[in-house]
Design a protein around this motif. Sequence first.
Motif, PDB file in Angstrom:
ATOM      1  N   ARG A 150     -26.113  29.956  -6.095  1.00 11.18           N
ATOM      2  CA  ARG A 150     -25.280  29.239  -7.071  1.00 11.18           C
ATOM      3  C   ARG A 150     -26.160  28.455  -8.041  1.00 11.18           C
ATOM      4  NH1 ARG A 150     -23.685  24.195  -6.417  1.00 11.18           N
ATOM      5  NH2 ARG A 150     -23.948  24.271  -4.151  1.00 11.18           N
ATOM      6  N   LYS A 151     -27.155  27.764  -7.507  1.00 11.92           N
ATOM      7  CA  LYS A 151     -28.027  26.950  -8.356  1.00 11.92           C
ATOM      8  C   LYS A 151     -28.930  27.819  -9.226  1.00 11.92           C
ATOM      9  CE  LYS A 151     -27.757  22.880  -5.445  1.00 11.92           C
ATOM     10  NZ  LYS A 151     -28.467  21.819  -4.739  1.00 11.92           N
ATOM     11  N   LEU A 152     -29.400  28.933  -8.690  1.00 12.39           N
ATOM     12  CA  LEU A 152     -30.207  29.845  -9.500  1.00 12.39           C
ATOM     13  C   LEU A 152     -29.391  30.449 -10.641  1.00 12.39           C
ATOM     14  CD1 LEU A 152     -32.265  31.713  -6.750  1.00 12.39           C
ATOM     15  CD2 LEU A 152     -33.122  30.053  -8.432  1.00 12.39           C
ATOM     16  N   GLY A 153     -28.087  30.530 -10.436  1.00 13.34           N
ATOM     17  CA  GLY A 153     -27.192  31.037 -11.474  1.00 13.34           C
ATOM     18  C   GLY A 153     -26.797  29.972 -12.487  1.00 13.34           C
ATOM     19  N   GLY A 154     -27.301  28.747 -12.308  1.00 11.50           N
ATOM     20  CA  GLY A 154     -26.995  27.669 -13.238  1.00 11.50           C
ATOM     21  C   GLY A 154     -25.661  27.004 -12.981  1.00 11.50           C
ATOM     22  N   PHE A 155     -25.099  27.227 -11.792  1.00 14.84           N
ATOM     23  CA  PHE A 155     -23.788  26.649 -11.458  1.00 14.84           C
ATOM     24  C   PHE A 155     -23.894  25.456 -10.530  1.00 14.84           C
ATOM     25  CE2 PHE A 155     -23.006  31.096 -12.546  1.00 14.84           C
ATOM     26  CZ  PHE A 155     -22.137  30.912 -13.605  1.00 14.84           C
ATOM     27  N   GLY A 156     -25.034  24.824 -10.552  1.00 17.09           N
ATOM     28  CA  GLY A 156     -25.278  23.634  -9.749  1.00 17.09           C
ATOM     29  C   GLY A 156     -26.668  23.141 -10.052  1.00 17.09           C
ATOM     30  N   GLU A 157     -26.921  21.875  -9.716  1.00 15.77           N
ATOM     31  CA  GLU A 157     -28.219  21.264 -10.022  1.00 15.77           C
ATOM     32  C   GLU A 157     -29.113  21.230  -8.799  1.00 15.77           C
ATOM     33  OE1 GLU A 157     -28.122  17.580 -12.423  1.00 15.77           O
ATOM     34  OE2 GLU A 157     -25.947  17.793 -12.257  1.00 15.77           O
ATOM     35  N   PHE A 158     -30.370  21.588  -8.986  1.00 16.14           N
ATOM     36  CA  PHE A 158     -31.366  21.383  -7.942  1.00 16.14           C
ATOM     37  C   PHE A 158     -31.710  19.901  -7.936  1.00 16.14           C
ATOM     38  CE2 PHE A 158     -32.217  25.894  -8.831  1.00 16.14           C
ATOM     39  CZ  PHE A 158     -32.294  26.396  -7.536  1.00 16.14           C
ATOM     40  N   ASN A 159     -31.883  19.329  -6.745  1.00 20.37           N
ATOM     41  CA  ASN A 159     -32.358  17.950  -6.696  1.00 20.37           C
ATOM     42  C   ASN A 159     -33.882  17.965  -6.560  1.00 20.37           C
ATOM     43  OD1 ASN A 159     -33.075  17.988  -3.878  1.00 20.37           O
ATOM     44  ND2 ASN A 159     -30.904  17.753  -3.386  1.00 20.37           N
ATOM     45  N   PHE A 160     -34.501  16.796  -6.691  1.00 19.42           N
ATOM     46  CA  PHE A 160     -35.962  16.723  -6.650  1.00 19.42           C
ATOM     47  C   PHE A 160     -36.514  17.224  -5.321  1.00 19.42           C
ATOM     48  CE2 PHE A 160     -35.407  13.513 -10.083  1.00 19.42           C
ATOM     49  CZ  PHE A 160     -36.171  14.158 -11.040  1.00 19.42           C
ATOM     50  N   SER A 161     -35.857  16.888  -4.238  1.00 20.74           N
ATOM     51  CA  SER A 161     -36.329  17.320  -2.915  1.00 20.74           C
ATOM     52  C   SER A 161     -36.334  18.835  -2.805  1.00 20.74           C
ATOM     53  CB  SER A 161     -35.458  16.729  -1.806  1.00 20.74           C
ATOM     54  OG  SER A 161     -35.553  15.329  -1.815  1.00 20.74           O
ATOM     55  N   GLU A 162     -35.287  19.463  -3.305  1.00 19.25           N
ATOM     56  CA  GLU A 162     -35.216  20.926  -3.275  1.00 19.25           C
ATOM     57  C   GLU A 162     -36.318  21.536  -4.132  1.00 19.25           C
ATOM     58  OE1 GLU A 162     -30.411  21.569  -2.645  1.00 19.25           O
ATOM     59  OE2 GLU A 162     -31.198  21.215  -4.662  1.00 19.25           O
ATOM     60  N   LEU A 163     -36.524  20.981  -5.313  1.00 24.80           N
ATOM     61  CA  LEU A 163     -37.559  21.516  -6.196  1.00 24.80           C
ATOM     62  C   LEU A 163     -38.945  21.343  -5.585  1.00 24.80           C
ATOM     63  CD1 LEU A 163     -36.199  20.373  -9.659  1.00 24.80           C
ATOM     64  CD2 LEU A 163     -36.197  22.692  -8.700  1.00 24.80           C
ATOM     65  N   PHE A 164     -39.154  20.227  -4.898  1.00 22.52           N
ATOM     66  CA  PHE A 164     -40.440  19.982  -4.258  1.00 22.52           C
ATOM     67  C   PHE A 164     -40.704  21.024  -3.175  1.00 22.52           C
ATOM     68  CE2 PHE A 164     -43.266  17.910  -1.228  1.00 22.52           C
ATOM     69  CZ  PHE A 164     -44.295  17.518  -2.065  1.00 22.52           C
ATOM     70  N   VAL A 165     -39.719  21.279  -2.319  1.00 18.93           N
ATOM     71  CA  VAL A 165     -39.917  22.239  -1.227  1.00 18.93           C
ATOM     72  C   VAL A 165     -40.007  23.665  -1.768  1.00 18.93           C
ATOM     73  CG1 VAL A 165     -37.498  22.613  -0.541  1.00 18.93           C
ATOM     74  CG2 VAL A 165     -39.294  22.749   1.161  1.00 18.93           C
ATOM     75  N   ILE A 166     -39.254  23.983  -2.809  1.00 23.45           N
ATOM     76  CA  ILE A 166     -39.340  25.309  -3.433  1.00 23.45           C
ATOM     77  C   ILE A 166     -40.753  25.515  -3.989  1.00 23.45           C
ATOM     78  CG2 ILE A 166     -38.581  26.707  -5.403  1.00 23.45           C
ATOM     79  CD1 ILE A 166     -35.738  25.498  -4.919  1.00 23.45           C
ATOM     80  N   ALA A 167     -41.266  24.498  -4.667  1.00 27.76           N
ATOM     81  CA  ALA A 167     -42.624  24.592  -5.230  1.00 27.76           C
ATOM     82  C   ALA A 167     -43.645  24.817  -4.108  1.00 27.76           C
ATOM     83  CB  ALA A 167     -42.956  23.325  -6.015  1.00 27.76           C
ATOM     84  N   ALA A 168     -43.500  24.101  -3.015  1.00 27.97           N
ATOM     85  CA  ALA A 168     -44.436  24.251  -1.896  1.00 27.97           C
ATOM     86  C   ALA A 168     -44.382  25.663  -1.320  1.00 27.97           C
ATOM     87  CB  ALA A 168     -44.135  23.214  -0.818  1.00 27.97           C
ATOM     88  N   VAL A 169     -43.182  26.178  -1.137  1.00 26.65           N
ATOM     89  CA  VAL A 169     -43.012  27.522  -0.564  1.00 26.65           C
ATOM     90  C   VAL A 169     -43.559  28.590  -1.513  1.00 26.65           C
ATOM     91  CG1 VAL A 169     -41.272  29.252   0.083  1.00 26.65           C
ATOM     92  CG2 VAL A 169     -41.100  26.914   0.954  1.00 26.65           C
ATOM     93  N   LEU A 170     -43.357  28.393  -2.822  1.00 24.76           N
ATOM     94  CA  LEU A 170     -43.807  29.384  -3.800  1.00 24.76           C
ATOM     95  C   LEU A 170     -45.268  29.182  -4.209  1.00 24.76           C
ATOM     96  CD1 LEU A 170     -40.674  29.646  -6.135  1.00 24.76           C
ATOM     97  CD2 LEU A 170     -41.346  31.137  -4.224  1.00 24.76           C
ATOM     98  N   GLY A 171     -45.857  28.071  -3.778  1.00 26.46           N
ATOM     99  CA  GLY A 171     -47.261  27.823  -4.100  1.00 26.46           C
ATOM    100  C   GLY A 171     -47.509  27.447  -5.542  1.00 26.46           C
ATOM    101  N   VAL A 172     -46.562  26.711  -6.129  1.00 23.92           N
ATOM    102  CA  VAL A 172     -46.716  26.250  -7.514  1.00 23.92           C
ATOM    103  C   VAL A 172     -46.586  24.727  -7.540  1.00 23.92           C
ATOM    104  CG1 VAL A 172     -45.812  28.401  -8.498  1.00 23.92           C
ATOM    105  CG2 VAL A 172     -44.248  26.494  -8.077  1.00 23.92           C
ATOM    106  N   GLU A 173     -46.995  24.144  -8.638  1.00 29.73           N
ATOM    107  CA  GLU A 173     -46.824  22.706  -8.824  1.00 29.73           C
ATOM    108  C   GLU A 173     -45.357  22.421  -9.163  1.00 29.73           C
ATOM    109  OE1 GLU A 173     -49.013  20.189  -8.472  1.00 29.73           O
ATOM    110  OE2 GLU A 173     -50.432  21.678  -7.716  1.00 29.73           O
TER     111      GLU A 173
END
Length: 106
Positions: A42-65
């Motif tokens: 849903r969030k990847l489709g732009g139908f919801g907002e990622f919060n900072f915590s989610e973005l932080f863990v996504i970045a860690a898993v994907l190996g990006v800043e």
Amino acid sequence: MSTREQVIETVASAVLRALDASGMPKKTLSDRTGIPRATLYRKLGGFGEFNFSELFVIAAVLGVEPAVFTPPVFRDSADAHDRHTRESVEKVDVASPALAVDRRSA
């Protein structure tokens, strides 16, 4: 489109670009981040907002800043703030008596 909607879309697009670049399936990202699959989609489709915590863990898993997910409007504001701070510091007169240190009391 409102600014809020633009930010949501920009962040979702940035996450999708990082996900595509990693070659990781969405399901794997969901499993590794703990974000429920339906919520992630849903969030990847732009139908919801990622919060900072989610973005932080996504970045860690994907190996990006995490900053790669920051919308330009926020980066531009931060850059302007940094420039303003640097300019303010450069204007300080280091010979000013107000900044002098009385070494006798140290």
